[in-house]
Design a protein around this motif. Structure first.
Motif, PDB file in Angstrom:
ATOM      1  N   VAL A 546       0.837  -1.198   0.000  1.00 23.21           N
ATOM      2  CA  VAL A 546       0.000   0.000   0.000  1.00 23.21           C
ATOM      3  C   VAL A 546       0.873   1.250   0.000  1.00 23.21           C
ATOM      4  CG1 VAL A 546      -1.781   1.297   1.225  1.00 23.21           C
ATOM      5  CG2 VAL A 546      -1.842  -1.210   1.210  1.00 23.21           C
ATOM      6  N   ALA A 547       0.762   2.066  -1.039  1.00 23.12           N
ATOM      7  CA  ALA A 547       1.452   3.346  -1.104  1.00 23.12           C
ATOM      8  C   ALA A 547       0.624   4.386  -0.355  1.00 23.12           C
ATOM      9  CB  ALA A 547       1.658   3.771  -2.556  1.00 23.12           C
ATOM     10  N   LEU A 548       1.260   5.096   0.584  1.00 22.48           N
ATOM     11  CA  LEU A 548       0.515   6.035   1.423  1.00 22.48           C
ATOM     12  C   LEU A 548       0.430   7.431   0.828  1.00 22.48           C
ATOM     13  CD1 LEU A 548       1.685   4.957   4.986  1.00 22.48           C
ATOM     14  CD2 LEU A 548      -0.225   4.133   3.598  1.00 22.48           C
ATOM     15  N   GLY A 549       1.065   7.666  -0.277  1.00 24.28           N
ATOM     16  CA  GLY A 549       0.876   8.940  -0.972  1.00 24.28           C
ATOM     17  C   GLY A 549       1.859  10.010  -0.532  1.00 24.28           C
ATOM     18  N   ASP A 550       2.125  10.937  -1.448  1.00 24.01           N
ATOM     19  CA  ASP A 550       3.010  12.068  -1.186  1.00 24.01           C
ATOM     20  C   ASP A 550       2.198  13.247  -0.664  1.00 24.01           C
ATOM     21  OD1 ASP A 550       4.689  11.394  -4.341  1.00 24.01           O
ATOM     22  OD2 ASP A 550       4.740  10.310  -2.432  1.00 24.01           O
ATOM     23  N   TYR A 551       2.852  14.133   0.061  1.00 27.93           N
ATOM     24  CA  TYR A 551       2.115  15.287   0.584  1.00 27.93           C
ATOM     25  C   TYR A 551       3.054  16.462   0.848  1.00 27.93           C
ATOM     26  CZ  TYR A 551       3.780  13.975   5.291  1.00 27.93           C
ATOM     27  OH  TYR A 551       4.556  13.666   6.375  1.00 27.93           O
ATOM     28  N   ALA A 552       2.458  17.628   0.988  1.00 29.56           N
ATOM     29  CA  ALA A 552       3.169  18.852   1.374  1.00 29.56           C
ATOM     30  C   ALA A 552       2.275  19.641   2.316  1.00 29.56           C
ATOM     31  CB  ALA A 552       3.522  19.692   0.145  1.00 29.56           C
ATOM     32  N   ILE A 553       2.823  20.066   3.449  1.00 29.53           N
ATOM     33  CA  ILE A 553       2.061  20.774   4.472  1.00 29.53           C
ATOM     34  C   ILE A 553       2.693  22.148   4.693  1.00 29.53           C
ATOM     35  CG2 ILE A 553       1.189  20.719   6.831  1.00 29.53           C
ATOM     36  CD1 ILE A 553       1.727  17.717   6.827  1.00 29.53           C
ATOM     37  N   LEU A 554       1.874  23.179   4.618  1.00 28.98           N
ATOM     38  CA  LEU A 554       2.331  24.550   4.817  1.00 28.98           C
ATOM     39  C   LEU A 554       1.864  25.061   6.166  1.00 28.98           C
ATOM     40  CD1 LEU A 554       3.634  27.153   3.626  1.00 28.98           C
ATOM     41  CD2 LEU A 554       1.344  27.729   2.743  1.00 28.98           C
ATOM     42  N   GLY A 555       2.766  25.708   6.901  1.00 30.22           N
ATOM     43  CA  GLY A 555       2.419  26.284   8.193  1.00 30.22           C
ATOM     44  C   GLY A 555       2.778  27.763   8.252  1.00 30.22           C
ATOM     45  N   LEU A 556       1.958  28.550   8.971  1.00 27.25           N
ATOM     46  CA  LEU A 556       2.193  29.983   9.148  1.00 27.25           C
ATOM     47  C   LEU A 556       2.039  30.332  10.625  1.00 27.25           C
ATOM     48  CD1 LEU A 556       0.050  31.396   6.184  1.00 27.25           C
ATOM     49  CD2 LEU A 556       2.537  31.127   6.234  1.00 27.25           C
ATOM     50  N   GLY A 557       2.901  31.222  11.108  1.00 28.88           N
ATOM     51  CA  GLY A 557       2.801  31.627  12.503  1.00 28.88           C
ATOM     52  C   GLY A 557       3.309  33.037  12.713  1.00 28.88           C
ATOM     53  N   SER A 558       2.884  33.635  13.813  1.00 29.38           N
ATOM     54  CA  SER A 558       3.361  34.963  14.179  1.00 29.38           C
ATOM     55  C   SER A 558       3.325  35.111  15.692  1.00 29.38           C
ATOM     56  CB  SER A 558       2.510  36.057  13.522  1.00 29.38           C
ATOM     57  OG  SER A 558       1.178  36.006  14.001  1.00 29.38           O
ATOM     58  N   ARG A 559       4.141  36.038  16.199  1.00 24.54           N
ATOM     59  CA  ARG A 559       4.194  36.310  17.630  1.00 24.54           C
ATOM     60  C   ARG A 559       4.536  37.769  17.838  1.00 24.54           C
ATOM     61  NH1 ARG A 559       8.042  33.005  18.885  1.00 24.54           N
ATOM     62  NH2 ARG A 559       9.746  34.408  19.465  1.00 24.54           N
ATOM     63  N   ILE A 560       3.902  38.403  18.829  1.00 24.88           N
ATOM     64  CA  ILE A 560       4.184  39.784  19.141  1.00 24.88           C
ATOM     65  C   ILE A 560       4.380  39.936  20.640  1.00 24.88           C
ATOM     66  CG2 ILE A 560       1.707  40.345  19.232  1.00 24.88           C
ATOM     67  CD1 ILE A 560       2.469  43.206  18.411  1.00 24.88           C
ATOM     68  N   SER A 561       5.413  40.668  21.010  1.00 24.96           N
ATOM     69  CA  SER A 561       5.651  41.022  22.400  1.00 24.96           C
ATOM     70  C   SER A 561       5.054  42.397  22.636  1.00 24.96           C
ATOM     71  CB  SER A 561       7.155  41.023  22.706  1.00 24.96           C
ATOM     72  OG  SER A 561       7.717  39.744  22.486  1.00 24.96           O
TER      73      SER A 561
END
Length: 607
Positions: A546-561
């Motif tokens: 069973v081939a589980l497939g290829d994937y790409a995951i994008l994440g975005l984040g920010s932080r402010i003091s």
């Protein structure tokens, strides 16, 4: 010899340590004593507190999967079983330590990564490659050492924090730290909960529900200087977790699908004493206790509960001697483990004693490091492992490294003594590894290109005729890693990529090892703001046919003091709502689901 180099060209194709570690960083896991990262020949990744803030992950397995050479096999929603693979080796071939004390189940030989709370972690060091010559059993793929939150020097603090996100995720916590002239202390306590999501593609009514998770966790760290030369340290971390999961049970030939839950108690404590005999001689000793107590239940009748409780006690002593350019250590480890269970094992305890030594020296442009260890175990007798590495500075900034080593994995109690499956004649798995690497440290970062091969024999599996544990297979793993991290003014870049070819003796690919992975992260500081984006992708993962497939995951984040007291942060994971899987159950012909697009908002306030 000066091993901190000047700015050099950065390889922009692939691979990096997802951390802002620079040449002055000191690590302990690669050598078992404090060593500048420039003088360790092993492939080492350091994850700092800033990295934890950047990625805002909810569990340790997800955070580690961002690193070069690390694979993650997940089994559903938060709190589900996660297997972390180093350089294509199995989860049971990876040693996990918390503040120098093991964290492992004696029954399975694996670590409950979901029970180690990220909220109480300050730093993580990952060493890839054979480490049995320093640590003993289960060091074929490497070692992951977690350091719990510790008090900072002369920085008293009291804080509260909270997060809310998708699937009704919520986390609240509070902590403090204080210091005097001789004593520092820090403590944190957290609650984490989520409604979760449906962990599998099983379609019965009992398995269509979301699989929730809850956890209470806390840690305490104290160190006090008894004299100018003597330091006493105390570390304790504890968590209580409950995770729901989907499962199929068979009664005869009838499949019964039940919504199970697992209650896990994790405890890890240590008392250490460090004595600086002189400027060149140090002595340290540590005693520790660890508990992994897991109870599986159908949530209805306690008579059906199954329990597996591991209790271990460790003691070690280490002497370090520095003579000019030569550093030598001599150490002793003693580890006693007991297993309590509702299952009647033939044996329920064992004792291991290990003696090890290591030598490191640098002469001109050449470096040499070697270690040797002898283990004696009440279950499988004796075992000897060794590692030898050499380095050469090609020029002022480029270093060539070669190393070779042997390692082994101890059979678990299940493989030795489980009724109807275990076999006391099962022997440890054995490995031989070789590695060739190029490395360069720069003013703003570093890069390392590593090529390695791991040959493992005596792999433990099930005999097809008797369905009992036996040494039945072999494996060969070829790998190529490229790690790069670099600071460019207000920008910082981290990229890592791994090529892996992992096969058994029949030249069949090993399950759940992706052929190619890539992780890239870019951060930007603008005044009080911090912005992050990252991409994680893989291809070529299979489970049997069973081939589980290829994937790409994008994440975005920010932080402010907002000021010296308040911090706000936000994170969106899987921005494009990629549908992907990393695990498949052939017995039920079902896939384990993964999170879709999700968000999280967090705030922290210091009094």
């Amino acid at each position: 010899m000066n091993r901190i180099t000047f700015t050099a060209p950065i390889l922009l194709l692939t691979s990096a340590l997802p951390t802002t570690a620079v040449a002055e960083d000191v690590v302990v896991t690669a050598t078992r004593y404090e060593t500048p990262i420039t003088q360790t020949l092993s492939a080492v990744t350091v994850l700092t507190e800033e990295d934890l803030k950047r990625y805002q992950d909810d569990d340790l397995g997800t955070l580690l999967s961002r690193l070069a050479g690390v694979g993650l096999v997940n089994s559903g929603s938060l709190g589900a079983t996660s297997n972390v693979l180093l350089r294509g080796t199995s989860s049971s071939q990876v040693l996990v330590l918390i503040d120098g004390v093991p964290s492992v189940s004696a029954s399975t030989g694996q670590t409950s990564f979901s029970s180690i709370p990220l909220s109480n972690i300050e730093r993580i060091e990952v060493v890839r490659g054979p480490v049995s010559s320093l640590y003993g059993a289960n060091g074929i793929g490497g070692v992951i050492q977690v350091f719990t939150k510790s008090p900072a020097k002369a920085n008293d603090d009291v804080y509260v924090t909270g997060s809310y996100g998708s699937n009704n995720f919520r986390r609240v916590g509070a902590g403090f730290q204080f210091s005097t002239d001789k004593t520092r202390a820090a403590a944190d306590i957290f609650y984490t909960g989520t409604d979760g999501f449906d962990s599998t593609t099983l379609t019965s009514d009992s398995n269509k529900d979301a699989d929730g998770f809850s956890q209470y966790a806390g840690n305490l760290s104290v160190d006090t200087r008894l004299s100018d030369d003597l330091l006493l340290g105390i570390n304790h971390i504890q968590s209580s977790s409950k995770a729901h999961y989907d499962s199929v049970c068979y009664t005869g030939f009838t499949a019964t699908e039940i919504d199970w839950q697992t209650q896990t108690e994790l405890v890890n404590s240590s008392l250490s004493l460090d004595y600086d005999l002189s400027g060149t001689t140090r002595f340290s000793t540590r005693i520790g206790r660890y508990v992994d107590d897991s109870v599986n239940s159908d949530g209805d009748d306690s008579a059906n509960d199954t329990q597996f409780k591991t209790t271990g006690y460790t003691a070690n002593a280490l002497a370090e001697r520095n003579l000019g350019d030569v550093t030598a250590i001599l150490g002793l480890d003693v580890d006693s483990v007991e297993l309590e269970s509702t299952t009647n094992y033939d044996e329920n305890e064992r004792l291991n004693t290990g003696i090890f030594t290591s030598l490191a020296t640098y002469v001109g442009d050449f470096g040499l490091q070697g270690s040797l260890r002898f283990d004696n175990n009440s279950a499988y007798d004796t075992y000897t492992t060794g590692t030898l590495g050499a380095s050469y500075l090609v020029n002022d900034s480029l270093e060539l490294i070669g190393s070779a080593g042997t390692a082994f994995r101890a059979p678990s109690f299940n493989e030795l003594y489980f009724p109807g499956y275990g076999d006391e004649n099962v022997e440890p798995e054995e490995s031989r590894s070789v590695e060739l690497a190029l490395r360069q440290f720069t003013v703003g970062g570093e890069w390392r290109l590593s090529a390695y091969r791991i040959d493992t024999t005596n792999l433990i599996g099930s005999d097809p005729n008797t369905v009992t544990a036996t040494n039945i297979n072999e494996a060969r793993i070829h790998g190529l890693e490229l790690d790069v991290t670099q600071q460019f003014g207000a920008f910082d870049l981290a990229v890592n990529s791994t090529l892996t070819d992992a096969r058994d003796a029949d030249d069949e690919r090993l399950n759940n090892r992706p052929e190619w992975t890539l992780f890239a992260a870019l951060g930007y500081d603008y005044g009080q703001w911090r912005f992050n984006t990252d991409l994680q992708t893989e291809s070529g993962r299979k489970n049997g046919a069973v081939a589980l497939g290829d994937y790409a995951i994008l994440g975005l984040g920010s932080r402010i003091s907002l000021n010296d007291s308040s911090t706000l942060s936000a994170r969106v994971d899987n921005v494009l709502d990629e549908d992907y899987v990393t695990n498949y159950d052939s017995s039920s012909d079902s896939y384990y689901n993964t999170p879709g697009r999700s968000f999280k908002l967090s705030a922290k306030y210091h009094f």
